[in-house]
Design a protein around this motif. Structure first.
Motif, PDB file in Angstrom:
ATOM      1  N   ALA A 187      21.025  -4.730  11.677  1.00 15.21           N
ATOM      2  CA  ALA A 187      21.721  -4.183  10.503  1.00 15.21           C
ATOM      3  C   ALA A 187      21.839  -2.660  10.603  1.00 15.21           C
ATOM      4  CB  ALA A 187      20.969  -4.566   9.240  1.00 15.21           C
ATOM      5  N   PRO A 188      22.728  -2.088   9.819  1.00 12.51           N
ATOM      6  CA  PRO A 188      22.906  -0.629   9.834  1.00 12.51           C
ATOM      7  C   PRO A 188      21.665   0.146   9.404  1.00 12.51           C
ATOM      8  CG  PRO A 188      24.709  -1.692   8.641  1.00 12.51           C
ATOM      9  CD  PRO A 188      23.693  -2.753   8.960  1.00 12.51           C
ATOM     10  N   PHE A 189      20.757  -0.462   8.652  1.00  6.26           N
ATOM     11  CA  PHE A 189      19.568   0.246   8.188  1.00  6.26           C
ATOM     12  C   PHE A 189      18.375   0.028   9.112  1.00  6.26           C
ATOM     13  CE2 PHE A 189      20.848  -3.305   5.560  1.00  6.26           C
ATOM     14  CZ  PHE A 189      19.867  -4.240   5.808  1.00  6.26           C
ATOM     15  N   LYS A 190      18.667  -0.208  10.387  1.00  7.74           N
ATOM     16  CA  LYS A 190      17.654  -0.353  11.435  1.00  7.74           C
ATOM     17  C   LYS A 190      16.806   0.915  11.455  1.00  7.74           C
ATOM     18  CE  LYS A 190      17.622  -1.057  16.421  1.00  7.74           C
ATOM     19  NZ  LYS A 190      18.471  -1.427  17.550  1.00  7.74           N
ATOM     20  N   GLY A 191      15.487   0.764  11.526  1.00  5.91           N
ATOM     21  CA  GLY A 191      14.614   1.930  11.592  1.00  5.91           C
ATOM     22  C   GLY A 191      13.210   1.595  11.152  1.00  5.91           C
ATOM     23  N   VAL A 192      12.388   2.629  11.049  1.00  6.65           N
ATOM     24  CA  VAL A 192      11.011   2.501  10.592  1.00  6.65           C
ATOM     25  C   VAL A 192      10.888   3.353   9.333  1.00  6.65           C
ATOM     26  CG1 VAL A 192       8.575   2.862  11.152  1.00  6.65           C
ATOM     27  CG2 VAL A 192      10.174   2.136  12.952  1.00  6.65           C
ATOM     28  N   TYR A 193      10.350   2.761   8.278  1.00  6.04           N
ATOM     29  CA  TYR A 193      10.228   3.415   6.982  1.00  6.04           C
ATOM     30  C   TYR A 193       8.752   3.490   6.620  1.00  6.04           C
ATOM     31  CZ  TYR A 193      15.128   2.117   6.953  1.00  6.04           C
ATOM     32  OH  TYR A 193      16.448   1.955   7.292  1.00  6.04           O
ATOM     33  N   ARG A 194       8.282   4.675   6.221  1.00  9.01           N
ATOM     34  CA  ARG A 194       6.854   4.874   5.936  1.00  9.01           C
ATOM     35  C   ARG A 194       6.639   5.498   4.562  1.00  9.01           C
ATOM     36  NH1 ARG A 194       7.420   6.340  11.391  1.00  9.01           N
ATOM     37  NH2 ARG A 194       6.215   4.987  12.768  1.00  9.01           N
TER      38      ARG A 194
ATOM     39  N   GLU B 235      11.155   3.059  -0.676  1.00 12.16           N
ATOM     40  CA  GLU B 235      12.251   3.108  -1.654  1.00 12.16           C
ATOM     41  C   GLU B 235      13.594   3.304  -0.959  1.00 12.16           C
ATOM     42  OE1 GLU B 235      11.311   5.833  -4.814  1.00 12.16           O
ATOM     43  OE2 GLU B 235       9.547   4.686  -5.383  1.00 12.16           O
ATOM     44  N   THR B 236      13.624   4.101   0.107  1.00 14.64           N
ATOM     45  CA  THR B 236      14.855   4.281   0.879  1.00 14.64           C
ATOM     46  C   THR B 236      15.289   2.953   1.486  1.00 14.64           C
ATOM     47  OG1 THR B 236      14.358   6.588   1.364  1.00 14.64           O
ATOM     48  CG2 THR B 236      15.880   5.477   2.864  1.00 14.64           C
ATOM     49  N   PHE B 237      14.343   2.221   2.067  1.00 14.43           N
ATOM     50  CA  PHE B 237      14.633   0.907   2.643  1.00 14.43           C
ATOM     51  C   PHE B 237      15.211  -0.018   1.578  1.00 14.43           C
ATOM     52  CE2 PHE B 237      13.251  -3.465   3.533  1.00 14.43           C
ATOM     53  CZ  PHE B 237      13.895  -3.675   4.741  1.00 14.43           C
ATOM     54  N   TRP B 238      14.545  -0.094   0.422  1.00 15.03           N
ATOM     55  CA  TRP B 238      15.008  -0.935  -0.692  1.00 15.03           C
ATOM     56  C   TRP B 238      16.446  -0.558  -1.070  1.00 15.03           C
ATOM     57  CZ3 TRP B 238      12.942  -4.863  -3.762  1.00 15.03           C
ATOM     58  CH2 TRP B 238      13.589  -5.117  -4.978  1.00 15.03           C
ATOM     59  N   ASP B 239      16.694   0.739  -1.235  1.00 10.76           N
ATOM     60  CA  ASP B 239      18.034   1.198  -1.638  1.00 10.76           C
ATOM     61  C   ASP B 239      19.090   0.847  -0.590  1.00 10.76           C
ATOM     62  OD1 ASP B 239      16.973   2.212  -3.983  1.00 10.76           O
ATOM     63  OD2 ASP B 239      16.892   4.279  -3.244  1.00 10.76           O
TER      64      ASP B 239
ATOM     65  N   HIS C  61       0.858  -1.184   0.000  1.00 11.36           N
ATOM     66  CA  HIS C  61       0.000   0.000   0.000  1.00 11.36           C
ATOM     67  C   HIS C  61       0.898   1.240   0.000  1.00 11.36           C
ATOM     68  CE1 HIS C  61      -2.697   3.072   1.621  1.00 11.36           C
ATOM     69  NE2 HIS C  61      -3.669   2.329   1.092  1.00 11.36           N
ATOM     70  N   PRO C  62       0.488   2.340  -0.628  1.00  3.24           N
ATOM     71  CA  PRO C  62       1.337   3.544  -0.658  1.00  3.24           C
ATOM     72  C   PRO C  62       1.746   4.066   0.722  1.00  3.24           C
ATOM     73  CG  PRO C  62      -0.463   3.769  -2.222  1.00  3.24           C
ATOM     74  CD  PRO C  62      -0.716   2.499  -1.440  1.00  3.24           C
ATOM     75  N   ASP C  63       0.946   3.774   1.747  1.00  2.61           N
ATOM     76  CA  ASP C  63       1.272   4.241   3.099  1.00  2.61           C
ATOM     77  C   ASP C  63       1.855   3.137   3.982  1.00  2.61           C
ATOM     78  OD1 ASP C  63       0.364   6.842   2.580  1.00  2.61           O
ATOM     79  OD2 ASP C  63      -1.705   6.239   2.974  1.00  2.61           O
ATOM     80  N   THR C  64       2.383   2.088   3.367  1.00  5.79           N
ATOM     81  CA  THR C  64       2.940   0.967   4.129  1.00  5.79           C
ATOM     82  C   THR C  64       4.008   1.433   5.104  1.00  5.79           C
ATOM     83  OG1 THR C  64       2.497  -0.672   2.429  1.00  5.79           O
ATOM     84  CG2 THR C  64       4.303  -1.168   3.917  1.00  5.79           C
ATOM     85  N   GLU C  65       4.044   0.755   6.253  1.00  5.88           N
ATOM     86  CA  GLU C  65       5.102   0.972   7.244  1.00  5.88           C
ATOM     87  C   GLU C  65       5.960  -0.286   7.298  1.00  5.88           C
ATOM     88  OE1 GLU C  65       4.606   2.706  11.393  1.00  5.88           O
ATOM     89  OE2 GLU C  65       4.798   0.549  11.801  1.00  5.88           O
ATOM     90  N   ILE C  66       7.266  -0.101   7.121  1.00  6.77           N
ATOM     91  CA  ILE C  66       8.224  -1.192   7.287  1.00  6.77           C
ATOM     92  C   ILE C  66       8.972  -0.917   8.583  1.00  6.77           C
ATOM     93  CG2 ILE C  66      10.276  -2.339   6.366  1.00  6.77           C
ATOM     94  CD1 ILE C  66       9.273  -1.626   3.568  1.00  6.77           C
ATOM     95  N   ASP C  67       8.735  -1.767   9.565  1.00 13.62           N
ATOM     96  CA  ASP C  67       9.345  -1.595  10.887  1.00 13.62           C
ATOM     97  C   ASP C  67      10.528  -2.546  11.014  1.00 13.62           C
ATOM     98  OD1 ASP C  67      10.103  -1.459  13.525  1.00 13.62           O
ATOM     99  OD2 ASP C  67       8.064  -1.649  14.325  1.00 13.62           O
ATOM    100  N   TRP C  68      11.701  -2.024  10.798  1.00 13.00           N
ATOM    101  CA  TRP C  68      12.947  -2.775  10.879  1.00 13.00           C
ATOM    102  C   TRP C  68      13.711  -2.324  12.135  1.00 13.00           C
ATOM    103  CZ3 TRP C  68      11.837  -6.125   7.380  1.00 13.00           C
ATOM    104  CH2 TRP C  68      12.776  -7.038   6.935  1.00 13.00           C
ATOM    105  N   SER C  69      12.977  -1.801  13.121  1.00  8.88           N
ATOM    106  CA  SER C  69      13.611  -1.245  14.325  1.00  8.88           C
ATOM    107  C   SER C  69      14.275  -2.322  15.184  1.00  8.88           C
ATOM    108  CB  SER C  69      12.586  -0.465  15.159  1.00  8.88           C
ATOM    109  OG  SER C  69      11.533  -1.306  15.589  1.00  8.88           O
TER     110      SER C  69
END
Length: 159
Positions: A68-75, A81-85, A56-64
């Motif tokens: 890994a170095p890219f630990k965080g929450v992406y919305r 796209e930032t998470f993917w990159d 969904h366009p408003d998906t939340e990816i919670d990798w908190s």
């Protein structure tokens, strides 16, 4: 020095082996499970267009909970796209091997091992639990847990 052809051959053998195992974990006809399976297949195939279409366009990816170095929450689209990159700039290949799939309502929990190859050819594996929320045919939230039991509990289940 490592032979790069040997590393590729070993990784390809792993991928074929895990693809055979993965087919058994996905033997569930539920629609939400199928949406998650297609999303993971797109991720494994490094297919950004298909992967984004499952979200969904408003998906939340919670990798908190990640180590890994890219630990965080992406919305939202930009966050996704930032998470993917971040992820794909770290690894040249990732294959998520599903061990079990549990569905309850809109939640789908996937016990898995991610087999990853870094930029320098180093291979690592990590067992985790992924909890997906699927609403109206799209994934609206994806959460990473270090333990399957945590993922099940977050989805309102027990192991």
């Amino acid at each position: 020095m490592h032979n790069p052809h040997l590393l590729i051959s070993r990784m390809e053998a792993h991928e074929r082996q895990h693809a055979r195992r993965n087919r058994h974990a996905w033997k569930r006809p539920q629609e939400n499970v199928e949406i998650v399976r297609r999303s993971i297949d797109a991720w494994n195939g490094r297919d950004l267009t298909t992967w984004m279409a499952s979200l969904h366009p408003d998906t939340e990816i919670d990798w908190s909970r990640s180590r890994a170095p890219f630990k965080g929450v992406y919305r939202g689209r930009d966050g996704i796209e930032t998470f993917w990159d971040f992820f794909w700039s770290t690894f040249t290949d990732v294959q998520i091997e599903a061990h079990s799939v549990t569905e309850t309502g809109s939640e789908v929990v996937v016990s898995n091992t991610a087999h990853m190859r870094g930029r320098e050819g180093i291979e690592v594996s990590a067992r985790t639990g992924l909890a997906f929320r699927v609403e109206n045919g799209q994934i609206t939230r994806l959460r990473l847990f270090q333990e399957q039991a945590e993922a099940l509990e977050a989805a309102g289940l027990r192991e």
